[in-house]
Structure formats: C-alpha cells, structure tokens
Design a protein around this motif. Sequence first.
Motif, PDB file in Angstrom:
ATOM      1  N   PRO A 265       0.799  -1.238   0.000  1.00 17.34           N
ATOM      2  CA  PRO A 265       0.000   0.000   0.000  1.00 17.34           C
ATOM      3  C   PRO A 265       0.825   1.278   0.000  1.00 17.34           C
ATOM      4  O   PRO A 265       0.317   2.334  -0.396  1.00 17.34           O
ATOM      5  CB  PRO A 265      -0.828  -0.116   1.293  1.00 17.34           C
ATOM      6  N   ASP A 266       2.079   1.197   0.428  1.00 21.82           N
ATOM      7  CA  ASP A 266       2.929   2.397   0.505  1.00 21.82           C
ATOM      8  C   ASP A 266       4.071   2.360  -0.505  1.00 21.82           C
ATOM      9  O   ASP A 266       5.088   3.043  -0.322  1.00 21.82           O
ATOM     10  CB  ASP A 266       3.514   2.546   1.917  1.00 21.82           C
ATOM     11  N   PHE A 267       3.901   1.583  -1.573  1.00 22.70           N
ATOM     12  CA  PHE A 267       5.013   1.443  -2.525  1.00 22.70           C
ATOM     13  C   PHE A 267       5.470   2.786  -3.072  1.00 22.70           C
ATOM     14  O   PHE A 267       6.660   3.090  -3.103  1.00 22.70           O
ATOM     15  CB  PHE A 267       4.606   0.504  -3.662  1.00 22.70           C
ATOM     16  N   GLU A 268       4.550   3.606  -3.506  1.00 23.54           N
ATOM     17  CA  GLU A 268       4.944   4.888  -4.103  1.00 23.54           C
ATOM     18  C   GLU A 268       5.666   5.774  -3.091  1.00 23.54           C
ATOM     19  O   GLU A 268       6.636   6.466  -3.440  1.00 23.54           O
ATOM     20  CB  GLU A 268       3.718   5.597  -4.671  1.00 23.54           C
ATOM     21  N   SER A 269       5.249   5.747  -1.832  1.00 28.99           N
ATOM     22  CA  SER A 269       5.925   6.532  -0.799  1.00 28.99           C
ATOM     23  C   SER A 269       7.329   5.991  -0.545  1.00 28.99           C
ATOM     24  O   SER A 269       8.286   6.757  -0.364  1.00 28.99           O
ATOM     25  CB  SER A 269       5.118   6.509   0.502  1.00 28.99           C
ATOM     26  N   LEU A 270       7.482   4.668  -0.535  1.00 23.03           N
ATOM     27  CA  LEU A 270       8.808   4.069  -0.354  1.00 23.03           C
ATOM     28  C   LEU A 270       9.710   4.394  -1.542  1.00 23.03           C
ATOM     29  O   LEU A 270      10.909   4.668  -1.376  1.00 23.03           O
ATOM     30  CB  LEU A 270       8.676   2.560  -0.172  1.00 23.03           C
ATOM     31  N   TYR A 271       9.132   4.354  -2.739  1.00 25.51           N
ATOM     32  CA  TYR A 271       9.890   4.700  -3.951  1.00 25.51           C
ATOM     33  C   TYR A 271      10.354   6.152  -3.879  1.00 25.51           C
ATOM     34  O   TYR A 271      11.515   6.468  -4.171  1.00 25.51           O
ATOM     35  CB  TYR A 271       9.008   4.467  -5.173  1.00 25.51           C
ATOM     36  N   ARG A 272       9.458   7.042  -3.454  1.00 20.66           N
ATOM     37  CA  ARG A 272       9.804   8.456  -3.337  1.00 20.66           C
ATOM     38  C   ARG A 272      10.902   8.659  -2.289  1.00 20.66           C
ATOM     39  O   ARG A 272      11.819   9.467  -2.495  1.00 20.66           O
ATOM     40  CB  ARG A 272       8.568   9.267  -2.971  1.00 20.66           C
ATOM     41  N   THR A 273      10.837   7.927  -1.197  1.00 27.82           N
ATOM     42  CA  THR A 273      11.869   8.030  -0.157  1.00 27.82           C
ATOM     43  C   THR A 273      13.227   7.612  -0.701  1.00 27.82           C
ATOM     44  O   THR A 273      14.245   8.272  -0.449  1.00 27.82           O
ATOM     45  CB  THR A 273      11.494   7.150   1.046  1.00 27.82           C
ATOM     46  N   ALA A 274      13.259   6.530  -1.464  1.00 24.88           N
ATOM     47  CA  ALA A 274      14.522   6.064  -2.045  1.00 24.88           C
ATOM     48  C   ALA A 274      15.083   7.087  -3.027  1.00 24.88           C
ATOM     49  O   ALA A 274      16.286   7.379  -3.023  1.00 24.88           O
ATOM     50  CB  ALA A 274      14.313   4.714  -2.737  1.00 24.88           C
ATOM     51  N   VAL A 275      14.214   7.643  -3.858  1.00 27.85           N
ATOM     52  CA  VAL A 275      14.659   8.647  -4.832  1.00 27.85           C
ATOM     53  C   VAL A 275      15.174   9.892  -4.118  1.00 27.85           C
ATOM     54  O   VAL A 275      16.234  10.439  -4.467  1.00 27.85           O
ATOM     55  CB  VAL A 275      13.502   9.006  -5.789  1.00 27.85           C
ATOM     56  N   SER A 277      16.485  10.089  -1.301  1.00 24.33           N
ATOM     57  CA  SER A 277      17.746   9.783  -0.633  1.00 24.33           C
ATOM     58  C   SER A 277      18.926   9.776  -1.593  1.00 24.33           C
ATOM     59  O   SER A 277      20.081   9.672  -1.164  1.00 24.33           O
ATOM     60  CB  SER A 277      17.638   8.417   0.068  1.00 24.33           C
ATOM     61  N   GLY A 278      18.626   9.872  -2.888  1.00 26.96           N
ATOM     62  CA  GLY A 278      19.699   9.916  -3.880  1.00 26.96           C
ATOM     63  C   GLY A 278      19.957   8.597  -4.563  1.00 26.96           C
ATOM     64  O   GLY A 278      20.904   8.481  -5.353  1.00 26.96           O
ATOM     65  N   PHE A 279      19.142   7.583  -4.298  1.00 24.43           N
ATOM     66  CA  PHE A 279      19.370   6.277  -4.890  1.00 24.43           C
ATOM     67  C   PHE A 279      18.709   6.181  -6.259  1.00 24.43           C
ATOM     68  O   PHE A 279      17.590   6.672  -6.452  1.00 24.43           O
ATOM     69  CB  PHE A 279      18.811   5.163  -3.997  1.00 24.43           C
ATOM     70  N   THR A 280      19.376   5.556  -7.203  1.00 23.33           N
ATOM     71  CA  THR A 280      18.702   5.162  -8.429  1.00 23.33           C
ATOM     72  C   THR A 280      17.827   3.956  -8.105  1.00 23.33           C
ATOM     73  O   THR A 280      18.122   3.195  -7.175  1.00 23.33           O
ATOM     74  CB  THR A 280      19.700   4.803  -9.534  1.00 23.33           C
ATOM     75  N   CYS A 281      16.764   3.779  -8.854  1.00 23.87           N
ATOM     76  CA  CYS A 281      15.790   2.731  -8.523  1.00 23.87           C
ATOM     77  C   CYS A 281      15.399   1.947  -9.771  1.00 23.87           C
ATOM     78  O   CYS A 281      15.277   2.505 -10.852  1.00 23.87           O
ATOM     79  CB  CYS A 281      14.537   3.331  -7.898  1.00 23.87           C
ATOM     80  N   SER A 282      15.213   0.657  -9.574  1.00 25.59           N
ATOM     81  CA  SER A 282      14.671  -0.204 -10.620  1.00 25.59           C
ATOM     82  C   SER A 282      13.547  -1.041 -10.030  1.00 25.59           C
ATOM     83  O   SER A 282      13.335  -1.036  -8.814  1.00 25.59           O
ATOM     84  CB  SER A 282      15.770  -1.102 -11.201  1.00 25.59           C
ATOM     85  N   ILE A 283      12.846  -1.759 -10.888  1.00 24.86           N
ATOM     86  CA  ILE A 283      11.663  -2.498 -10.450  1.00 24.86           C
ATOM     87  C   ILE A 283      11.701  -3.914 -11.015  1.00 24.86           C
ATOM     88  O   ILE A 283      11.927  -4.106 -12.212  1.00 24.86           O
ATOM     89  CB  ILE A 283      10.374  -1.802 -10.915  1.00 24.86           C
ATOM     90  N   LEU A 284      11.496  -4.895 -10.146  1.00 27.70           N
ATOM     91  CA  LEU A 284      11.276  -6.281 -10.547  1.00 27.70           C
ATOM     92  C   LEU A 284       9.853  -6.621 -10.145  1.00 27.70           C
ATOM     93  O   LEU A 284       9.552  -6.750  -8.950  1.00 27.70           O
ATOM     94  CB  LEU A 284      12.255  -7.230  -9.842  1.00 27.70           C
ATOM     95  N   ALA A 285       8.962  -6.737 -11.121  1.00 26.84           N
ATOM     96  CA  ALA A 285       7.549  -6.895 -10.784  1.00 26.84           C
ATOM     97  C   ALA A 285       6.808  -7.541 -11.942  1.00 26.84           C
ATOM     98  O   ALA A 285       7.382  -7.855 -12.991  1.00 26.84           O
ATOM     99  CB  ALA A 285       6.928  -5.540 -10.449  1.00 26.84           C
ATOM    100  N   ASN A 286       5.530  -7.720 -11.744  1.00 25.73           N
ATOM    101  CA  ASN A 286       4.639  -8.215 -12.784  1.00 25.73           C
ATOM    102  C   ASN A 286       4.064  -7.025 -13.561  1.00 25.73           C
ATOM    103  O   ASN A 286       4.194  -5.879 -13.125  1.00 25.73           O
ATOM    104  CB  ASN A 286       3.503  -9.030 -12.149  1.00 25.73           C
ATOM    105  N   PRO A 287       3.425  -7.280 -14.689  1.00 26.12           N
ATOM    106  CA  PRO A 287       2.777  -6.182 -15.420  1.00 26.12           C
ATOM    107  C   PRO A 287       1.710  -5.489 -14.564  1.00 26.12           C
ATOM    108  O   PRO A 287       0.989  -6.137 -13.801  1.00 26.12           O
ATOM    109  CB  PRO A 287       2.140  -6.895 -16.619  1.00 26.12           C
TER     110      PRO A 287
END
Length: 522
Positions: A265-275, A277-287
């Motif tokens: 439920p908080d994926f987008e917030s966690l993604y925003r936190t990582a970004v 923080s200066g981290f590049t981000c990738s995704i391993l997921a389903n369509p």
Amino acid sequence: MDQIFSVSRMLLGQNAWNTLKHGHGKEKPACQFPETVQTRVAEAALPDYLPDLVRLEWAYYQAGRDRTEIPQASDEILINPALHVFHHSWILSPLFKKDSSCKPVPVPKEEYVLIWRHPDTGQVRLAAADAEDLLALKIAVDEQTLADVADQGNLTTGQLEDLMLKEIHYGLLIGPRSKIRRDPVFFPKKASIDRNVTEVGIFTLQWHITHACDMACKHCYDRSKRKAVTLNQGRDVMADFYRFCREHNIRGHVCFSGGNPFLHPDFESLYRTAVSSGFTCSILANPVSRSRVEKLIHIRHPTYYQVSLEGLPDHNDEIRGSGSYARVIDFLGILRDLKVTSAVMLTLTRENMDQVLPLAERLRGHADHFTFNRLSLTGEGAGLALPDPEAYVRFLHQYNDACGNNPILGMKDNLINIIRHREKQPLFGGCTAFGCGAAFSFLALLPDGEVHACRKFPSLLGNAYTESISGIYHSEPAVKYRQGSASCTECGLKTVCGGCMAVTSSMGLDMTSDRDPFCFID
C-alpha cells in the motif's frame, strides 16, 4: 588526415573531401585544418556544421595523444584535468558512436560535448553533456556546498551527493575511492585484475518490500508468509542505507521487488523516499496498469523495469499462469511508449532451455534486454529440474554466439566467461559485474528485515530492523559469502566468475568448498 577527420570525410563524400583537402594544402599540419574549413565553409558551399565537427574530431584525436597526468583519487572533488567541454549549435555527438550501422545527420540544435580520458582505463570518451553533468561540473568549479545547491533547486542533498558520485564513476570528476573493494587474497596469481573488478562503484539493495503476489509461479523461491515492511521501517532502512553508502563512498541502487511491490500500500511513498535519498531505482515486478507506471515516472524514471517470461507462450503460461505471456508482451509495449527501459528475465530449467533463443528472437522490438538465470532448486523450484551439464555447456556456446546477432541478449551466467576466455573474446563482468557479487556489491532485504547474501537461496546475514546495514555487511557470515568457494581460489577467472553459489547449495553441495557442478573449466 583521412583517419583523424573520418566522420567529416564520410559525410562529405570522397570527391568533396578530396577538394577540401587539396585546398588545405599538403604543407599545412592537421592542427590547422579546422581553420581552413572555417574560412572555406561559405565559398566552397560546405555544410554549416562542418567547422564544429572538424574541431570536435581534432579534439578527440588530441585527447588520445594527451599525456596529462590524471590522479585516480582525491580527498576533495576535482574536475578531471583531461576533460574538455565544447559548446556548438549542432547535435554532433551521435556521429561518434562506433556501433552505429548508419551515421545520423547533424541536427541544428545547441549541444555541449564532453571529451575526456577515464582515470582508471585511460580510454578516451566522447559524450553529450546532459543537465546533470553540467550541474556537477558547475558545483565542482564554484566549490558550492551541496546543501546550498539543494536550497536553490529541486534536488535533495542526497540526490546531489549521488550525482557527484556518478560523475566520479564516469571519470568526469576525481574524488574519494570506494571503500568496498576485494581483499587482495581474493585474487588468484594468474588473474588479470583491474580497478573495475576490485572496487564497487554502485551497490545494489534488492528490496523485497512485500511477499504478497498476484501470481503463483511453479519455480518461486520463497512463498513464506512474511509481514510487509511498514512505511516507518522503510524510511529507517533508507536512512541507514544512505549512511552505509556515504561511509563507503559508493552509489546506492534500490531494486524494488516482492512478491509484487505494487501490492504494497505504501510502494509509491517508499519509492519516493529512495529517490529523495539519492538512490537510483529499478523495479522487478509483474505487469501493472499504465497509470501505476506513470505515477512512478512522475517521481523519477526507474533505470529499468524487469518482468519475467519462462519460455514460449504455452510453456510460460504453464509455469506462470494462463494468459501471462500475452500480458507481458502488452506491458512491454506500455514501457516502450513511456520510454522506460525494459528487461525480461527467464529462469532456466531442463524444460525451457531449448526455448531461450527462440524466445529472444520473438522479443526483438519488444524488450530492451533479455537474459536468464539458472534455476535454484529452492522453495517451489525444488519441484523442477536443471538441465544435464553437458547439454548446458552446448547451450552456453549457442547463447554466446547468438549474443553477437541479437542486440537484446545480455550475459549474466558467470560460466559464459569460460567460453569467452577460451575463444579469446572480451570477458564480461559476470552476474553482478564482479563475478558473484553476493554480499559484496549486492544484498537482498526481505519484508521482515532479514538480509541475505542472495535471494535465490537461504543465505541469512542479519536483520536490518535490529542491526545496521554496515554491521551486517562486515559480519563474519558476509565475509564467508564474499570469499565464495575454495575450489575457485586458484582459477584465473575467479574475478569474473566463481560459479553460482545458489545452484551449488541447492544441489546439496557445500558452496564454501565445492565448485559449481556445471563448471566445465579445465
């Protein structure tokens, strides 16, 4: 002259080029040729872009002859003394791509071009500067604090710190050395060693934020019920990972996975936190839906989005569920439309090995990258089978040959380097660019805080909710995984191989002493 200004010669055509050379005169040195072109561009009806192009070609040639001493490291961030910046009114940098089958036509548009020698390799590089490159160079020249720059713009201090580390990695800037590097005892005497193999520039945290999944694949490594990370736990982990990266002078990369991370439920917030923080981000997921991807892009483009296929349609749907092949193909089209780099991963088994290359052909024009991992006989995967080792070696030869013909094929299995070494082909970095990078350049973080050396088999190192990532990284279990198998100690390919500890362990062998059972080196 012909070799130095080969791009100009190709664009002009041989007759016009010969006329231009004749006008320059044999007695004048090549260094004066840009001046000749500038004076003759109007009278000889030469293209308007030509003066800028020949200046760029001359600078590129000179960079290869430049012997300016470049320090490999510095406590303070410095601009590479061999760097040259060019500003002109034409897009010219694509003309220098050596892998292009046809040269693009110059376009009238402002461009900054960088030419430099890399401090580690000495290789001359030419690339168009983007806004981040120019910002990093400005920060270095002005000696501004990152906090002040962050206050002036829309980037956080963490993002700016990552930017400076990225430019150091590219060699545009000189800065502190990475503190994560291979122990000298790791390297066999006959190994060919360079800094790219010994030293980590980018550290990957594969973060499984939830085990919730909308699929039930027959080779799933772990269907255990684990409580998903909370938003506060996630923010604490990102802060700790940030400290870990800054302590070790490395760039952090967060690879979001699951389960399916989009079910958190908080994926987008966690993604925003990582970004942030200066981290590049990738995704391993389903369509997922187009709108879900667009929301992430609005925060920041992921470096890539990886989905899975297990073979041609019938076999894939048997493993991953009815209709999954078609959904992946449709989703790859969405990623292409959104300009998100796409990757497809296959888990190789006895049943699908013969489908790998036919699938790669089908994925041309759909995916940007395609590669495979051997099955680890762990979890649900224990119910499947690995191929016969001799048949697998034959397959690796076919795969290596196919990589020269299909641009989307990537290399991941370390054992391919045995073939490339025998055939005197350039070696690739291996599974994680350091052979096996488990607990070296890579950690897997599970939803309940468990940290493992590799996600493909149980390799517990500690818990990020009760211990620091730095403490876990430098722990005795992590050191054991970094050392790999003792059977590889004297192998000259250990730096870019080491086999696969997950496969070795899942077949009931001791990954600290036994070598990969599929290894075929003499």
